[in-house]
Design a protein around this motif. Structure first.
Motif, PDB file in Angstrom:
ATOM      1  N   LYS A 142       0.818  -1.214   0.000  1.00  0.00           N
ATOM      2  CA  LYS A 142       0.000   0.000   0.000  1.00  0.00           C
ATOM      3  C   LYS A 142       0.851   1.263   0.000  1.00  0.00           C
ATOM      4  CE  LYS A 142      -3.813   2.179   2.564  1.00  0.00           C
ATOM      5  NZ  LYS A 142      -3.197   3.496   2.815  1.00  0.00           N
ATOM      6  N   GLU A 143       1.888   1.303   0.823  1.00  0.00           N
ATOM      7  CA  GLU A 143       2.657   2.529   1.019  1.00  0.00           C
ATOM      8  C   GLU A 143       3.865   2.646   0.086  1.00  0.00           C
ATOM      9  OE1 GLU A 143       3.661   2.904   5.153  1.00  0.00           O
ATOM     10  OE2 GLU A 143       1.643   2.295   5.803  1.00  0.00           O
ATOM     11  N   HIS A 144       4.370   1.515  -0.372  1.00  0.00           N
ATOM     12  CA  HIS A 144       5.558   1.532  -1.243  1.00  0.00           C
ATOM     13  C   HIS A 144       5.355   0.568  -2.420  1.00  0.00           C
ATOM     14  CE1 HIS A 144       7.839   3.830   1.755  1.00  0.00           C
ATOM     15  NE2 HIS A 144       7.357   2.997   2.667  1.00  0.00           N
ATOM     16  N   PRO A 145       4.339   0.791  -3.228  1.00  0.00           N
ATOM     17  CA  PRO A 145       4.043  -0.162  -4.311  1.00  0.00           C
ATOM     18  C   PRO A 145       5.187  -0.320  -5.308  1.00  0.00           C
ATOM     19  CG  PRO A 145       2.803   1.880  -4.589  1.00  0.00           C
ATOM     20  CD  PRO A 145       3.396   1.930  -3.227  1.00  0.00           C
ATOM     21  N   ALA A 146       5.926   0.756  -5.590  1.00  0.00           N
ATOM     22  CA  ALA A 146       7.041   0.658  -6.532  1.00  0.00           C
ATOM     23  C   ALA A 146       8.146  -0.242  -5.972  1.00  0.00           C
ATOM     24  CB  ALA A 146       7.591   2.046  -6.849  1.00  0.00           C
ATOM     25  N   GLU A 147       8.363  -0.143  -4.653  1.00  0.00           N
ATOM     26  CA  GLU A 147       9.369  -1.003  -4.031  1.00  0.00           C
ATOM     27  C   GLU A 147       8.922  -2.460  -4.036  1.00  0.00           C
ATOM     28  OE1 GLU A 147      12.522  -0.420  -2.995  1.00  0.00           O
ATOM     29  OE2 GLU A 147      12.176   1.516  -3.973  1.00  0.00           O
ATOM     30  N   ALA A 148       7.633  -2.691  -3.828  1.00  0.00           N
ATOM     31  CA  ALA A 148       7.121  -4.059  -3.867  1.00  0.00           C
ATOM     32  C   ALA A 148       7.344  -4.678  -5.245  1.00  0.00           C
ATOM     33  CB  ALA A 148       5.636  -4.075  -3.501  1.00  0.00           C
ATOM     34  N   LEU A 157      17.735 -12.056  -3.172  1.00  0.00           N
ATOM     35  CA  LEU A 157      19.191 -12.057  -3.055  1.00  0.00           C
ATOM     36  C   LEU A 157      19.783 -10.700  -3.416  1.00  0.00           C
ATOM     37  CD1 LEU A 157      21.721 -13.777  -2.461  1.00  0.00           C
ATOM     38  CD2 LEU A 157      21.764 -14.377  -4.898  1.00  0.00           C
ATOM     39  N   HIS A 158      19.209 -10.031  -4.431  1.00  0.00           N
ATOM     40  CA  HIS A 158      19.776  -8.788  -4.951  1.00  0.00           C
ATOM     41  C   HIS A 158      19.033  -7.526  -4.503  1.00  0.00           C
ATOM     42  CE1 HIS A 158      22.526 -10.866  -7.729  1.00  0.00           C
ATOM     43  NE2 HIS A 158      21.554 -11.745  -7.850  1.00  0.00           N
ATOM     44  N   TYR A 159      17.786  -7.655  -4.062  1.00  0.00           N
ATOM     45  CA  TYR A 159      16.987  -6.472  -3.737  1.00  0.00           C
ATOM     46  C   TYR A 159      17.502  -5.778  -2.484  1.00  0.00           C
ATOM     47  CZ  TYR A 159      13.211  -3.552  -2.007  1.00  0.00           C
ATOM     48  OH  TYR A 159      12.491  -2.494  -1.514  1.00  0.00           O
ATOM     49  N   ARG A 160      17.771  -4.467  -2.614  1.00  0.00           N
ATOM     50  CA  ARG A 160      18.195  -3.643  -1.484  1.00  0.00           C
ATOM     51  C   ARG A 160      17.185  -2.518  -1.302  1.00  0.00           C
ATOM     52  NH1 ARG A 160      22.896  -1.740  -3.302  1.00  0.00           N
ATOM     53  NH2 ARG A 160      24.185  -3.370  -2.358  1.00  0.00           N
ATOM     54  N   PRO A 161      16.397  -2.539  -0.212  1.00  0.00           N
ATOM     55  CA  PRO A 161      15.443  -1.448   0.018  1.00  0.00           C
ATOM     56  C   PRO A 161      16.176  -0.159   0.327  1.00  0.00           C
ATOM     57  CG  PRO A 161      15.520  -2.895   1.920  1.00  0.00           C
ATOM     58  CD  PRO A 161      16.360  -3.545   0.866  1.00  0.00           C
ATOM     59  N   PRO A 162      15.611   0.985   0.000  1.00  0.00           N
ATOM     60  CA  PRO A 162      16.262   2.261   0.332  1.00  0.00           C
ATOM     61  C   PRO A 162      16.633   2.325   1.817  1.00  0.00           C
ATOM     62  CG  PRO A 162      14.392   2.640  -1.110  1.00  0.00           C
ATOM     63  CD  PRO A 162      14.338   1.188  -0.730  1.00  0.00           C
ATOM     64  N   GLY A 163      17.906   2.584   2.075  1.00  0.00           N
ATOM     65  CA  GLY A 163      18.389   2.646   3.450  1.00  0.00           C
ATOM     66  C   GLY A 163      18.650   1.296   4.082  1.00  0.00           C
ATOM     67  N   GLY A 164      18.483   0.213   3.324  1.00  0.00           N
ATOM     68  CA  GLY A 164      18.633  -1.122   3.880  1.00  0.00           C
ATOM     69  C   GLY A 164      19.679  -1.955   3.173  1.00  0.00           C
ATOM     70  N   GLU A 165      19.577  -3.277   3.347  1.00  0.00           N
ATOM     71  CA  GLU A 165      20.552  -4.210   2.814  1.00  0.00           C
ATOM     72  C   GLU A 165      19.887  -5.287   1.972  1.00  0.00           C
ATOM     73  OE1 GLU A 165      23.963  -4.933   6.048  1.00  0.00           O
ATOM     74  OE2 GLU A 165      21.956  -5.406   6.802  1.00  0.00           O
ATOM     75  N   SER A 166      20.610  -5.771   0.986  1.00  0.00           N
ATOM     76  CA  SER A 166      20.223  -6.976   0.269  1.00  0.00           C
ATOM     77  C   SER A 166      20.794  -8.187   1.002  1.00  0.00           C
ATOM     78  CB  SER A 166      20.762  -6.949  -1.161  1.00  0.00           C
ATOM     79  OG  SER A 166      22.172  -7.035  -1.151  1.00  0.00           O
TER      80      SER A 166
END
Length: 247
Positions: A142-148, A157-166
């Protein structure tokens, strides 16, 4: 210092096995209160969970405390040569509680000394999720559909959220930790108390998994036991994600 690629990839003679831990046991912390709340939220599609603390301060649930006690009893029942002589633990509350309870149980049964060395190492902390931290699956959609969408496209394995880690970022931490562990434990059995992602990345590195093999694994269970034993210059797998000791 011996290179980690040499330590972990088997390019050493059998005479140097003592530079590895004789046995590496990795476990995920016991069930946490957040594990319970997020399980309920994911089942109901809830947008929030009643958690206000930092991720690092989330404690064990009552069930998690019982799991840690069972881990300690299992530890005490190991053959004497395989009982960990030291513990490397994430500094997060749920892992330090697991370590403390399991050690108290094992030492109370006379299997290990009360003052067994414990190393709290920040490299064993949980994966950092950045803007997605403490968000339920429904809230992310709902809040971050583009990130989803990006997460599904790139894969875990490769996805790194903004401010986070893969997961691969966590793997880099684990490679660094394994280098130190291989140098410092010097032929001793050791227990690592960490989180689902960190334990998963240990297996990814030590067992040299491909991405499909990694993604096919089931989730790391709370207080499960995964084992690798020194053999001809490398840590060879001996057991994965076992929970029979929890009853």
């Amino acid at each position: 210092m011996t290179e980690i690629s040499t330590i972990l990839n088997g390019h050493r003679g059998r005479s140097e096995d003592s530079r590895l831990p004789s046995l590496l046991i990795a476990t995920r912390h016991g069930e946490s209160t957040a594990n319970v709340e997020f399980r309920h939220a994911d089942a109901s599609g809830a947008l929030t969970v009643p958690i206000t603390s930092r991720d690092a301060d989330i404690p064990l649930s009552m069930r998690g405390q019982a799991q840690a006690q069972a881990l300690g009893r299992w530890w005490a029942a190991l053959p004497a040569a395989d009982r960990p002589r030291s513990v490397w633990s994430s500094p997060y509350l749920r892992t330090t509680e697991t370590t403390r309870i399991a050690l108290a149980q094992a030492s109370g049964l006379g299997a290990v000394p009360v003052n067994l060395p414990i190393r709290y190492d920040e490299r064993l902390r949980d994966r950092e999720l950045g803007i997605l931290e403490m968000l339920t699956k429904a809230a992310i959609e709902k809040e971050h559909p583009a990130e989803a969408v990006r997460r599904r496209r790139m894969g875990e394995l490769h996805y790194r959220p903004p401010g986070g880690e893969s997961w691969l970022d966590v793997a880099l931490r684990m490679r660094s930790l394994l280098r130190d562990l291989a140098e410092e434990e010097d032929g001793r059995p050791v227990l690592v108390v960490a989180h689902d992602c960190t334990v998963l990345m240990l297996r990814y590195i030590l067992d040299r998994l491909t991405e499909p093999q990694l993604l096919a694994l089931e989730p790391v269970r709370n207080c499960s036991a995964s084992l690798w034993r020194a053999d001809r210059g490398r840590l060879a797998p001996e057991g994965w994600n076992a929970t029979e000791h929890l009853g």
